[in-house]
Design a protein around this motif. Structure first.
Motif, PDB file in Angstrom:
ATOM      1  N   GLY A 104      -4.551  -2.850  -5.332  1.00  0.00           N
ATOM      2  CA  GLY A 104      -4.626  -1.755  -6.129  1.00  0.00           C
ATOM      3  C   GLY A 104      -3.752  -1.665  -7.295  1.00  0.00           C
ATOM      4  N   VAL A 105      -3.724  -0.975  -7.885  1.00  0.00           N
ATOM      5  CA  VAL A 105      -2.715  -0.619  -9.142  1.00  0.00           C
ATOM      6  C   VAL A 105      -1.396  -0.527  -8.517  1.00  0.00           C
ATOM      7  CG1 VAL A 105      -1.932   0.706 -11.054  1.00  0.00           C
ATOM      8  CG2 VAL A 105      -4.350   0.317 -10.620  1.00  0.00           C
ATOM      9  N   GLU A 106      -0.118  -1.116  -8.956  1.00  0.00           N
ATOM     10  CA  GLU A 106       1.016  -1.019  -8.537  1.00  0.00           C
ATOM     11  C   GLU A 106       1.482   0.320  -8.322  1.00  0.00           C
ATOM     12  OE1 GLU A 106       5.111  -3.734  -9.150  1.00  0.00           O
ATOM     13  OE2 GLU A 106       4.097  -2.723 -11.053  1.00  0.00           O
ATOM     14  N   GLN A 107       1.261   1.307  -9.114  1.00  0.00           N
ATOM     15  CA  GLN A 107       1.938   2.535  -8.588  1.00  0.00           C
ATOM     16  C   GLN A 107       1.134   3.182  -7.552  1.00  0.00           C
ATOM     17  OE1 GLN A 107       1.243   5.516 -11.919  1.00  0.00           O
ATOM     18  NE2 GLN A 107       2.999   6.784 -11.047  1.00  0.00           N
ATOM     19  N   GLN A 108      -0.095   2.872  -7.480  1.00  0.00           N
ATOM     20  CA  GLN A 108      -0.982   3.557  -6.332  1.00  0.00           C
ATOM     21  C   GLN A 108      -0.585   3.052  -5.085  1.00  0.00           C
ATOM     22  OE1 GLN A 108      -1.665   5.996  -8.657  1.00  0.00           O
ATOM     23  NE2 GLN A 108      -3.671   6.539  -7.580  1.00  0.00           N
ATOM     24  N   ILE A 109      -0.311   1.814  -5.169  1.00  0.00           N
ATOM     25  CA  ILE A 109       0.048   1.154  -4.115  1.00  0.00           C
ATOM     26  C   ILE A 109       1.498   1.624  -3.452  1.00  0.00           C
ATOM     27  CG2 ILE A 109       1.054  -1.078  -3.061  1.00  0.00           C
ATOM     28  CD1 ILE A 109      -2.110  -1.291  -3.404  1.00  0.00           C
ATOM     29  N   GLY A 110       2.213   1.971  -4.529  1.00  0.00           N
ATOM     30  CA  GLY A 110       3.449   2.795  -4.138  1.00  0.00           C
ATOM     31  C   GLY A 110       3.227   3.895  -3.401  1.00  0.00           C
ATOM     32  N   PHE A 111       2.419   4.730  -3.834  1.00  0.00           N
ATOM     33  CA  PHE A 111       1.978   6.129  -3.212  1.00  0.00           C
ATOM     34  C   PHE A 111       1.509   5.910  -1.740  1.00  0.00           C
ATOM     35  CE2 PHE A 111       1.061   7.702  -7.538  1.00  0.00           C
ATOM     36  CZ  PHE A 111       2.335   8.375  -7.971  1.00  0.00           C
ATOM     37  N   MET A 112       0.628   4.862  -1.788  1.00  0.00           N
ATOM     38  CA  MET A 112       0.295   4.671  -0.341  1.00  0.00           C
ATOM     39  C   MET A 112       1.034   3.929   0.673  1.00  0.00           C
ATOM     40  SD  MET A 112      -2.910   4.661   1.092  1.00  0.00           S
ATOM     41  CE  MET A 112      -3.586   4.047   2.669  1.00  0.00           C
TER      42      MET A 112
ATOM     43  N   SER B 233      -0.648  11.508  14.282  1.00  0.00           N
ATOM     44  CA  SER B 233       0.223  10.372  14.495  1.00  0.00           C
ATOM     45  C   SER B 233       1.635  10.662  14.443  1.00  0.00           C
ATOM     46  CB  SER B 233      -0.376   9.255  13.540  1.00  0.00           C
ATOM     47  OG  SER B 233       0.390   9.723  11.949  1.00  0.00           O
ATOM     48  N   ARG B 234       2.302   9.759  15.049  1.00  0.00           N
ATOM     49  CA  ARG B 234       3.903   9.608  14.773  1.00  0.00           C
ATOM     50  C   ARG B 234       4.220   8.246  14.586  1.00  0.00           C
ATOM     51  NH1 ARG B 234       3.358  12.472  19.616  1.00  0.00           N
ATOM     52  NH2 ARG B 234       4.323  10.734  20.916  1.00  0.00           N
ATOM     53  N   ILE B 235       4.744   8.099  13.159  1.00  0.00           N
ATOM     54  CA  ILE B 235       5.137   7.089  12.452  1.00  0.00           C
ATOM     55  C   ILE B 235       6.383   6.476  12.991  1.00  0.00           C
ATOM     56  CG2 ILE B 235       5.184   5.300  10.673  1.00  0.00           C
ATOM     57  CD1 ILE B 235       2.976   7.526   9.642  1.00  0.00           C
ATOM     58  N   GLU B 236       6.964   5.557  13.666  1.00  0.00           N
ATOM     59  CA  GLU B 236       8.085   4.930  13.805  1.00  0.00           C
ATOM     60  C   GLU B 236       8.695   4.114  12.646  1.00  0.00           C
ATOM     61  OE1 GLU B 236       8.074   2.624  17.374  1.00  0.00           O
ATOM     62  OE2 GLU B 236       7.494   4.246  18.639  1.00  0.00           O
ATOM     63  N   ARG B 237       7.637   3.259  12.158  1.00  0.00           N
ATOM     64  CA  ARG B 237       8.014   2.506  10.796  1.00  0.00           C
ATOM     65  C   ARG B 237       6.979   1.616  10.275  1.00  0.00           C
ATOM     66  NH1 ARG B 237       9.065  -1.348  14.889  1.00  0.00           N
ATOM     67  NH2 ARG B 237       8.865  -3.545  14.347  1.00  0.00           N
ATOM     68  N   ALA B 238       6.804   1.440   9.208  1.00  0.00           N
ATOM     69  CA  ALA B 238       5.860   0.800   8.413  1.00  0.00           C
ATOM     70  C   ALA B 238       6.472  -0.533   7.727  1.00  0.00           C
ATOM     71  CB  ALA B 238       5.139   1.483   7.436  1.00  0.00           C
ATOM     72  N   GLU B 239       5.856  -1.706   8.011  1.00  0.00           N
ATOM     73  CA  GLU B 239       6.371  -2.848   7.299  1.00  0.00           C
ATOM     74  C   GLU B 239       5.204  -3.259   6.375  1.00  0.00           C
ATOM     75  OE1 GLU B 239       6.958  -5.562  10.523  1.00  0.00           O
ATOM     76  OE2 GLU B 239       8.779  -4.718  11.449  1.00  0.00           O
ATOM     77  N   PHE B 240       5.955  -3.738   5.087  1.00  0.00           N
ATOM     78  CA  PHE B 240       5.075  -4.358   4.262  1.00  0.00           C
ATOM     79  C   PHE B 240       5.558  -5.808   3.932  1.00  0.00           C
ATOM     80  CE2 PHE B 240       5.453   0.215   3.751  1.00  0.00           C
ATOM     81  CZ  PHE B 240       4.184   0.416   3.938  1.00  0.00           C
ATOM     82  N   LYS B 241       4.471  -6.829   3.630  1.00  0.00           N
ATOM     83  CA  LYS B 241       4.909  -8.187   3.576  1.00  0.00           C
ATOM     84  C   LYS B 241       3.915  -8.888   2.459  1.00  0.00           C
ATOM     85  CE  LYS B 241       3.382  -9.872   7.823  1.00  0.00           C
ATOM     86  NZ  LYS B 241       3.125  -8.805   8.620  1.00  0.00           N
ATOM     87  N   ASN B 242       4.351 -10.081   2.047  1.00  0.00           N
ATOM     88  CA  ASN B 242       3.394 -10.723   1.120  1.00  0.00           C
ATOM     89  C   ASN B 242       2.920  -9.959   0.068  1.00  0.00           C
ATOM     90  OD1 ASN B 242       3.758 -12.721   3.380  1.00  0.00           O
ATOM     91  ND2 ASN B 242       1.912 -11.832   4.092  1.00  0.00           N
ATOM     92  N   GLU B 243       3.857  -9.303  -0.761  1.00  0.00           N
ATOM     93  CA  GLU B 243       3.194  -8.429  -1.872  1.00  0.00           C
ATOM     94  C   GLU B 243       3.317  -9.427  -2.936  1.00  0.00           C
ATOM     95  OE1 GLU B 243       4.438  -4.706  -4.637  1.00  0.00           O
ATOM     96  OE2 GLU B 243       5.031  -4.469  -2.356  1.00  0.00           O
ATOM     97  N   LYS B 244       2.030  -9.596  -3.690  1.00  0.00           N
ATOM     98  CA  LYS B 244       2.036 -10.430  -5.046  1.00  0.00           C
ATOM     99  C   LYS B 244       1.046  -9.642  -5.921  1.00  0.00           C
ATOM    100  CE  LYS B 244      -1.570 -12.878  -2.616  1.00  0.00           C
ATOM    101  NZ  LYS B 244      -2.119 -12.241  -1.556  1.00  0.00           N
ATOM    102  N   ALA B 245       1.343 -10.200  -7.297  1.00  0.00           N
ATOM    103  CA  ALA B 245       0.475  -9.683  -8.257  1.00  0.00           C
ATOM    104  C   ALA B 245      -0.885 -10.441  -8.133  1.00  0.00           C
ATOM    105  CB  ALA B 245       1.104  -9.930  -9.487  1.00  0.00           C
ATOM    106  N   ILE B 246      -2.024  -9.896  -8.620  1.00  0.00           N
ATOM    107  CA  ILE B 246      -3.487 -10.404  -8.440  1.00  0.00           C
ATOM    108  C   ILE B 246      -3.986 -10.050  -9.805  1.00  0.00           C
ATOM    109  CG2 ILE B 246      -3.488 -10.541  -5.810  1.00  0.00           C
ATOM    110  CD1 ILE B 246      -5.281  -7.684  -6.040  1.00  0.00           C
ATOM    111  N   GLU B 247      -4.842 -11.094  -9.973  1.00  0.00           N
ATOM    112  CA  GLU B 247      -5.587 -10.984 -11.209  1.00  0.00           C
ATOM    113  C   GLU B 247      -6.728 -10.036 -11.074  1.00  0.00           C
ATOM    114  OE1 GLU B 247      -5.146 -12.799 -14.297  1.00  0.00           O
ATOM    115  OE2 GLU B 247      -3.248 -13.099 -13.465  1.00  0.00           O
ATOM    116  N   ASP B 248      -7.560  -9.982  -9.838  1.00  0.00           N
ATOM    117  CA  ASP B 248      -8.578  -8.918  -9.745  1.00  0.00           C
ATOM    118  C   ASP B 248      -8.710  -8.694  -8.249  1.00  0.00           C
ATOM    119  OD1 ASP B 248     -10.671  -7.812 -10.559  1.00  0.00           O
ATOM    120  OD2 ASP B 248     -12.069  -9.489 -11.020  1.00  0.00           O
TER     121      ASP B 248
END
Length: 98
Positions: A53-61, A73-88
């Motif tokens: 998605g759009v970078e800002q919306q991904i930030g909200f997500m 739910s009880r969230i302990e942690r969330a991990e994010f990886k392999n973030e990259k810019a995409i054309e489409d």
């Protein structure tokens, strides 16, 4: 107007995230933010998936996945990886995989 930057990122959420409608709420939140991708339960008791998605919306997500989640739910942690810019987008919507 500058085109909005699209990004893709993989995620995994740890804690009590299975059996609490986490995937359904994740899908609902993604649709609200116009984010595409998927999520699924893992055998390790986590929920993983991909977001596009759009970078800002991904930030909200990401923020939502780390701090909010589904009501039970009880969230302990969330991990994010392999973030990259995409054309489409490569996904047409946000799906729950089984």
């Amino acid at each position: 107007m500058a085109a909005k930057k699209l990004v893709a990122v993989d995620f995994e959420v740890f804690g009590k995230v299975q059996g609490v409608f986490f995937r359904k709420h994740t899908q609902k939140q993604a649709k609200k933010l116009d984010i595409r991708g998927w999520c699924k339960n893992t055998d390790q008791g986590t929920v993983e998936g991909q977001l596009e998605g759009v970078e800002q919306q991904i930030g909200f997500m990401k923020d939502w996945l780390e701090k909010t989640g589904s009501p039970s739910s009880r969230i302990e942690r969330a991990e994010f990886k392999n973030e990259k810019a995409i054309e489409d987008y490569t996904f047409s919507g946000f799906n729950i995989r089984h």
